[in-house]
Design an enzyme around this catalytic site. Structure first.
Site, short mmCIF file in Angstrom:
data_model
loop_
_atom_site.label_atom_id
_atom_site.label_comp_id
_atom_site.label_asym_id
_atom_site.label_seq_id
_atom_site.Cartn_x
_atom_site.Cartn_y
_atom_site.Cartn_z
N ASP A 107 -0.25 -7.74 -11.91
CA ASP A 107 0.16 -8.16 -10.58
C ASP A 107 1.20 -9.27 -10.77
O ASP A 107 1.26 -9.90 -11.83
CB ASP A 107 -1.07 -8.68 -9.83
CG ASP A 107 -0.72 -9.40 -8.55
OD1 ASP A 107 0.01 -8.82 -7.72
OD2 ASP A 107 -1.18 -10.54 -8.37
N ASP B 283 2.57 -11.91 -7.95
CA ASP B 283 2.33 -13.19 -7.28
C ASP B 283 0.98 -13.78 -7.68
O ASP B 283 -0.05 -13.12 -7.62
CB ASP B 283 2.37 -13.02 -5.76
CG ASP B 283 3.77 -12.71 -5.25
OD1 ASP B 283 4.73 -12.88 -6.02
OD2 ASP B 283 3.89 -12.30 -4.08
#
Length: 212
Positions: free
Chosen positions: A11, A13
């Protein structure tokens, strides 16, 4: 020792980078408080991701495109992220990034690091201004899992040799699909679902954890 090629998917952020990019944009639009509240609820799994994303992006309507370049300068890699990519690439493994955030912001970083596989959302911009809309399919939790399978196939890695690393509810499907899942400073629902958990602000321990 037989070489086993891996695909490590992260991922973006609050995992690969330290910030939530949409919150940096929201600060420039003067709507940080409203956007942060929606983000927090979505990360806890209380809201449907696509609905919450569209609600947050709608609050950015009217923001000048120049804000994207400003945010690109403000984002910073998580400690150990660059070394992780360089080590994996150097050893013949693959890296992919998937984000519920925006390709508009992270693409320069991705190209600089020679990351071949990535998927993120695209902001709609008309005449130099954000419209408050998105272009194309939303990258939600199902799309992240789909990307893991797609990138594994493209890089000739079997699904059992994939690793997924994330922090929020939006990462649960890809973590379930991967051969090994790692929660990174994650919400309780993610820690519970993951095979392993990192509870420090660095990705430096990943190499040892996955054994490459």
């Amino acid at each position: 020792m037989v070489f086993v090629k891996r695909l490590v998917q992260l991922d973006v952020d609050s995992t690969f980078i330290q910030q939530e990019a949409i919150e940096l944009l929201a600060a420039k639009a003067g709507v940080l408080e409203q956007v942060a509240a929606i983000t927090a609820s979505a990360m806890r799994g209380e809201l449907d991701f696509e609905q919450s994303l569209r609600a947050r992006v709608a609050l950015l309507k009217g923001l000048p495109e120049s804000a994207i370049a400003e945010v690109q300068m403000e984002i910073s890699l998580t400690d150990g992220a660059q070394n992780l990519v360089e080590t994996l690439h150097g050893e013949g493994h693959s890296v992919s990034l998937v984000s519920g955030g925006f390709i508009d912001i992270i693409e320069p970083m991705i190209k600089t690091m020679s990351i071949k596989y990535y998927k993120a959302n695209k902001l709609e911009i008309v005449e130099g201004v954000l419209t408050g809309g998105l272009i194309g399919q939303v990258v939600d939790r199902a799309a992240k899992a789909e990307a893991l399978r797609e990138f594994a196939k493209a890089s000739a890695v079997s699904i059992e040799n994939t690793v997924a690393i994330g922090d929020g509810a939006n990462d649960l499907d890809m973590m379930a699909a991967a051969g090994l899942s790692i929660a990174f400073n994650a919400k309780p629902i993610v820690v519970e679902a993951a095979d392993l958990a990192i509870n420090e602000p660095s990705l430096r321990s990943v190499i040892a954890l996955i054994g490459v």
